[in-house]
Design a protein around this motif. Structure first.
Motif, PDB file in Angstrom:
ATOM      1  N   GLU A 146       0.843  -1.208   0.000  1.00 18.14           N
ATOM      2  CA  GLU A 146       0.000   0.000   0.000  1.00 18.14           C
ATOM      3  C   GLU A 146       0.879   1.259   0.000  1.00 18.14           C
ATOM      4  OE1 GLU A 146      -2.900   0.641   3.298  1.00 18.14           O
ATOM      5  OE2 GLU A 146      -4.340   0.625   1.617  1.00 18.14           O
ATOM      6  N   ARG A 147       1.969   1.190   0.802  1.00 19.13           N
ATOM      7  CA  ARG A 147       2.872   2.355   0.877  1.00 19.13           C
ATOM      8  C   ARG A 147       3.776   2.426  -0.356  1.00 19.13           C
ATOM      9  NH1 ARG A 147       3.490   1.489   6.696  1.00 19.13           N
ATOM     10  NH2 ARG A 147       4.889  -0.223   6.194  1.00 19.13           N
ATOM     11  N   HIS A 148       4.100   1.235  -0.910  1.00 18.39           N
ATOM     12  CA  HIS A 148       5.043   1.184  -2.045  1.00 18.39           C
ATOM     13  C   HIS A 148       4.411   0.335  -3.138  1.00 18.39           C
ATOM     14  CE1 HIS A 148       7.858   2.798   0.909  1.00 18.39           C
ATOM     15  NE2 HIS A 148       7.479   1.821   1.716  1.00 18.39           N
ATOM     16  N   PRO A 149       3.435   0.905  -3.866  1.00 15.30           N
ATOM     17  CA  PRO A 149       2.658   0.120  -4.839  1.00 15.30           C
ATOM     18  C   PRO A 149       3.523  -0.464  -5.965  1.00 15.30           C
ATOM     19  CG  PRO A 149       1.871   2.422  -4.730  1.00 15.30           C
ATOM     20  CD  PRO A 149       3.041   2.322  -3.808  1.00 15.30           C
ATOM     21  N   PRO A 150       3.251  -1.732  -6.325  1.00 12.34           N
ATOM     22  CA  PRO A 150       4.005  -2.382  -7.410  1.00 12.34           C
ATOM     23  C   PRO A 150       3.466  -1.980  -8.778  1.00 12.34           C
ATOM     24  CG  PRO A 150       2.423  -3.914  -6.457  1.00 12.34           C
ATOM     25  CD  PRO A 150       2.303  -2.648  -5.666  1.00 12.34           C
ATOM     26  N   LEU A 151       4.247  -2.303  -9.823  1.00 10.50           N
ATOM     27  CA  LEU A 151       3.786  -2.128 -11.202  1.00 10.50           C
ATOM     28  C   LEU A 151       2.948  -3.344 -11.566  1.00 10.50           C
ATOM     29  CD1 LEU A 151       7.282  -1.068 -12.669  1.00 10.50           C
ATOM     30  CD2 LEU A 151       5.355   0.465 -12.121  1.00 10.50           C
ATOM     31  N   LEU A 152       1.856  -3.130 -12.293  1.00 13.21           N
ATOM     32  CA  LEU A 152       0.943  -4.213 -12.663  1.00 13.21           C
ATOM     33  C   LEU A 152       1.348  -4.797 -14.015  1.00 13.21           C
ATOM     34  CD1 LEU A 152      -1.429  -5.533 -11.318  1.00 13.21           C
ATOM     35  CD2 LEU A 152      -2.987  -4.015 -12.560  1.00 13.21           C
ATOM     36  N   CYS A 153       1.420  -6.136 -14.095  1.00 14.68           N
ATOM     37  CA  CYS A 153       1.872  -6.789 -15.338  1.00 14.68           C
ATOM     38  C   CYS A 153       0.830  -7.788 -15.825  1.00 14.68           C
ATOM     39  CB  CYS A 153       3.147  -7.572 -15.074  1.00 14.68           C
ATOM     40  SG  CYS A 153       4.466  -6.532 -14.582  1.00 14.68           S
ATOM     41  N   PRO A 154       0.909  -8.172 -17.115  1.00 15.94           N
ATOM     42  CA  PRO A 154      -0.005  -9.202 -17.631  1.00 15.94           C
ATOM     43  C   PRO A 154       0.285 -10.585 -17.013  1.00 15.94           C
ATOM     44  CG  PRO A 154       1.154  -8.056 -19.425  1.00 15.94           C
ATOM     45  CD  PRO A 154       1.775  -7.592 -18.146  1.00 15.94           C
ATOM     46  N   ALA A 155       1.572 -10.820 -16.667  1.00 18.82           N
ATOM     47  CA  ALA A 155       1.931 -12.149 -16.131  1.00 18.82           C
ATOM     48  C   ALA A 155       1.391 -12.277 -14.710  1.00 18.82           C
ATOM     49  CB  ALA A 155       3.449 -12.285 -16.127  1.00 18.82           C
ATOM     50  N   PRO A 156       1.246 -13.514 -14.230  1.00 22.43           N
ATOM     51  CA  PRO A 156       0.765 -13.694 -12.858  1.00 22.43           C
ATOM     52  C   PRO A 156       1.819 -13.269 -11.838  1.00 22.43           C
ATOM     53  CG  PRO A 156       1.352 -15.813 -13.817  1.00 22.43           C
ATOM     54  CD  PRO A 156       1.472 -14.792 -14.910  1.00 22.43           C
ATOM     55  N   THR A 157       1.388 -13.015 -10.623  1.00 18.32           N
ATOM     56  CA  THR A 157       2.301 -12.644  -9.538  1.00 18.32           C
ATOM     57  C   THR A 157       3.255 -13.798  -9.268  1.00 18.32           C
ATOM     58  OG1 THR A 157       0.565 -11.277  -8.572  1.00 18.32           O
ATOM     59  CG2 THR A 157       2.376 -11.953  -7.096  1.00 18.32           C
ATOM     60  N   THR A 158       4.503 -13.483  -9.022  1.00 22.36           N
ATOM     61  CA  THR A 158       5.478 -14.520  -8.661  1.00 22.36           C
ATOM     62  C   THR A 158       4.983 -15.259  -7.421  1.00 22.36           C
ATOM     63  OG1 THR A 158       7.324 -13.258  -9.541  1.00 22.36           O
ATOM     64  CG2 THR A 158       7.864 -14.894  -7.845  1.00 22.36           C
ATOM     65  N   SER A 159       5.107 -16.587  -7.447  1.00 25.43           N
ATOM     66  CA  SER A 159       4.687 -17.307  -6.240  1.00 25.43           C
ATOM     67  C   SER A 159       5.651 -18.452  -5.957  1.00 25.43           C
ATOM     68  CB  SER A 159       3.263 -17.839  -6.409  1.00 25.43           C
ATOM     69  OG  SER A 159       3.236 -18.810  -7.432  1.00 25.43           O
ATOM     70  N   PHE A 160       5.854 -18.692  -4.665  1.00 24.49           N
ATOM     71  CA  PHE A 160       6.748 -19.759  -4.210  1.00 24.49           C
ATOM     72  C   PHE A 160       5.993 -20.682  -3.257  1.00 24.49           C
ATOM     73  CE2 PHE A 160      11.014 -18.850  -5.670  1.00 24.49           C
ATOM     74  CZ  PHE A 160      10.968 -17.511  -6.019  1.00 24.49           C
ATOM     75  N   HIS A 161       6.296 -21.958  -3.353  1.00 28.23           N
ATOM     76  CA  HIS A 161       5.866 -22.912  -2.325  1.00 28.23           C
ATOM     77  C   HIS A 161       7.097 -23.254  -1.513  1.00 28.23           C
ATOM     78  CE1 HIS A 161       1.944 -24.517  -4.406  1.00 28.23           C
ATOM     79  NE2 HIS A 161       1.955 -23.209  -4.214  1.00 28.23           N
ATOM     80  N   ALA A 162       7.014 -23.074  -0.203  1.00 31.00           N
ATOM     81  CA  ALA A 162       8.152 -23.382   0.679  1.00 31.00           C
ATOM     82  C   ALA A 162       7.776 -24.582   1.534  1.00 31.00           C
ATOM     83  CB  ALA A 162       8.470 -22.170   1.557  1.00 31.00           C
ATOM     84  N   ARG A 163       8.506 -25.680   1.307  1.00 32.55           N
ATOM     85  CA  ARG A 163       8.246 -26.899   2.087  1.00 32.55           C
ATOM     86  C   ARG A 163       9.234 -26.962   3.239  1.00 32.55           C
ATOM     87  NH1 ARG A 163       6.298 -27.747  -2.713  1.00 32.55           N
ATOM     88  NH2 ARG A 163       4.537 -29.157  -3.043  1.00 32.55           N
ATOM     89  N   PHE A 164       8.716 -27.019   4.471  1.00 34.28           N
ATOM     90  CA  PHE A 164       9.594 -26.996   5.643  1.00 34.28           C
ATOM     91  C   PHE A 164       9.840 -28.396   6.153  1.00 34.28           C
ATOM     92  CE2 PHE A 164      10.016 -22.552   6.162  1.00 34.28           C
ATOM     93  CZ  PHE A 164       8.891 -22.022   5.553  1.00 34.28           C
ATOM     94  N   SER A 165      11.094 -28.627   6.527  1.00 37.20           N
ATOM     95  CA  SER A 165      11.395 -29.922   7.161  1.00 37.20           C
ATOM     96  C   SER A 165      11.535 -29.639   8.646  1.00 37.20           C
ATOM     97  CB  SER A 165      12.733 -30.441   6.626  1.00 37.20           C
ATOM     98  OG  SER A 165      13.736 -29.522   7.045  1.00 37.20           O
ATOM     99  N   ASP A 166      11.377 -30.662   9.431  1.00 34.97           N
ATOM    100  CA  ASP A 166      11.539 -30.460  10.885  1.00 34.97           C
ATOM    101  C   ASP A 166      12.994 -30.620  11.305  1.00 34.97           C
ATOM    102  OD1 ASP A 166       8.351 -32.056  11.258  1.00 34.97           O
ATOM    103  OD2 ASP A 166       8.909 -29.926  11.283  1.00 34.97           O
ATOM    104  N   ALA A 167      13.802 -31.101  10.319  1.00 35.42           N
ATOM    105  CA  ALA A 167      15.230 -31.289  10.669  1.00 35.42           C
ATOM    106  C   ALA A 167      15.845 -29.918  10.913  1.00 35.42           C
ATOM    107  CB  ALA A 167      15.942 -31.962   9.503  1.00 35.42           C
ATOM    108  N   VAL A 168      16.861 -29.893  11.765  1.00 34.99           N
ATOM    109  CA  VAL A 168      17.520 -28.611  12.036  1.00 34.99           C
ATOM    110  C   VAL A 168      18.286 -28.193  10.790  1.00 34.99           C
ATOM    111  CG1 VAL A 168      19.285 -27.470  13.434  1.00 34.99           C
ATOM    112  CG2 VAL A 168      17.740 -29.162  14.476  1.00 34.99           C
TER     113      VAL A 168
END
Ligand code: ADP
Ligand code: LIP
Length: 372
Positions: A92-114
């Protein structure tokens, strides 16, 4: 007849360049280049969180909270029409530029190992990638500093080169330079892999960068011993804090205690806290304490953290007292002070107290939530 006016000594080219660069330079205006994204957090194959992400979010969050009052910054970021967080504080304070492509998205899979240097605490897959950020997307004016903080390859080499020309000092997150994305079938997105910095088009720009930050997992791909001869290298080490390497020196900087619930955004928040420390006039090793502080704050919450006003007030009071000088030659100059100051330990102790406040407040809030 008066002697002909003797032309003033032509300033040497370098001084002229220096003069040009500081003429009309806004005191402490920064340029953040990197995109917002959608983050999906999974543990044991189950979605445990869907949040705003991307360095633009974590970096803006810390710079807005911890920069000196006279500092400001612009953000160049791109999202698609599917962007789900336009009303969140940072976008809201720092509005992004709007593009035809979809928003970048990541899936982060967490392990319980240290987590360790080679067994990271999460496996990332890039599911969508928005458009790259091109040189022409950057504002055509000069900045005191720049943060190149792409997460999905969006900061192109030519864009980084233009940042270097526009900004007096550029700080770079290695993840913007060494990530590649191996698209695999099945629609589960592209696995995030690292390649050696040396073989990329970014390598030749390194000597014009002021600071390069890498996590301990990324460090083997940037070649610290080679890179430190070209710029100051910061290696962040999770719960063990961070280390700085410059041409003839190095320093280890102690962490702050945190109860880790989500490591996402720790590196982004670290880099923004580090930059804020430089803006307050701290040396690089002292500024790394501010980085560690906000990195610890980031892991204590899921997604982009909110900072308790009391904690922020305490941090700013500490910085007001400890900051050496506001118009630091650091971020506005061409040279940096790297060594820790004689106030380093005092600064860590004071910030540790603020971190304790943050933990206490978090426990109180959790207890209150549980009672609701
Ligand atoms: N569990 C933790 N406890 C305290 N500080 C942490 C923790 N995890 C990260 N940090 C802080 O955040 C910084 C960046 O975290 P790190 O995990 O190294 O980066 P990245 O997110 O890029 O992998 C660290 O240098 C440290 O200061
Ligand atoms: O955790 P971190 O390395 O600081 O930075 C993260 C990126 O590595 C990740 O790709 C993105 O999805 C997160 O929102 C965050 O920006």
């Amino acid at each position: 007849m008066p002697p002909a006016a003797v032309p003033a000594e032509e300033p040497a080219a370098a001084e002229e360049e220096e003069e040009q660069q500081t003429k009309g330079l806004p005191a402490l205006e920064g340029l953040v280049v990197g995109s917002y994204c959608h983050d999906v957090l999974l543990r044991g194959g189950r979605v445990v969180g869907e949040t705003l992400g991307g360095a633009a979010a974590f970096v803006s969050n810390v710079l807005d909270a911890a920069s000196p009052p006279e500092a400001s910054f612009s953000v160049v970021s791109k999202v698609g029409s599917d962007f789900a967080y336009a009303s969140a504080p940072a976008p809201e304070r720092h509005p992004p530029l709007l593009c035809p492509a979809p928003t970048t998205s990541f899936h982060a899979r967490f392990s319980d190992a240290v987590a360790s240097a080679h067994a990271p605490d999460r496996q990332l897959r890039r599911v969508n990638a928005c458009d790259p950020i091109y040189p022409d997307d950057l504002p055509d004016r000069r900045f005191a500093y720049g943060l190149a903080v792409g997460v999905a390859g969006e900061v192109l080499p030519e864009t980084l080169e233009r940042m270097i020309r526009l900004c007096r000092a550029v700080l770079v997150d290695a993840q913007a330079l060494i990530r590649v994305f191996d698209a695999e079938g099945g629609g589960s997105g592209a696995a995030v892999r690292h390649i050696a910095l040396e073989g990329t088009p970014y390598a030749r720009l390194l000597e014009r960068v002021a600071f390069l930050k890498a996590s301990s997992e990324e460090a083997p791909y940037i070649g610290v011993e080679m890179a430190r001869r070209r710029c100051c290298v910061i290696v962040t080490e999770g719960r063990d804090g961070c280390r700085l390497y410059w041409d003839d020196g190095e320093a280890r900087v102690a962490p702050f205690t945190a109860v880790q619930v989500d490591p996402t955004g720790a590196g982004d928040s670290y880099l923004a806290g580090f930059a804020a420390g430089l803006l307050w006039g701290l040396s690089a090793t002292d500024a790394a304490l501010i980085g560690n502080f906000f990195g610890a704050a980031a892991v204590s919450q899921i997604g982009v953290p909110t900072f308790h006003p009391k904690m922020l007030q305490a941090v700013k009071q500490i910085l007001e007292e400890k900051a050496i000088q506001r118009s630091s030659p650091c971020i506005n100059g061409t040279t940096f002070t790297f060594q820790r100051s004689d106030k380093h330990d005092e600064l860590h102790a004071a910030l540790q107290e603020a971190a304790r406040l943050m933990c206490e407040q978090q426990q109180n809030d959790t207890a209150t939530d549980n009672c609701d």
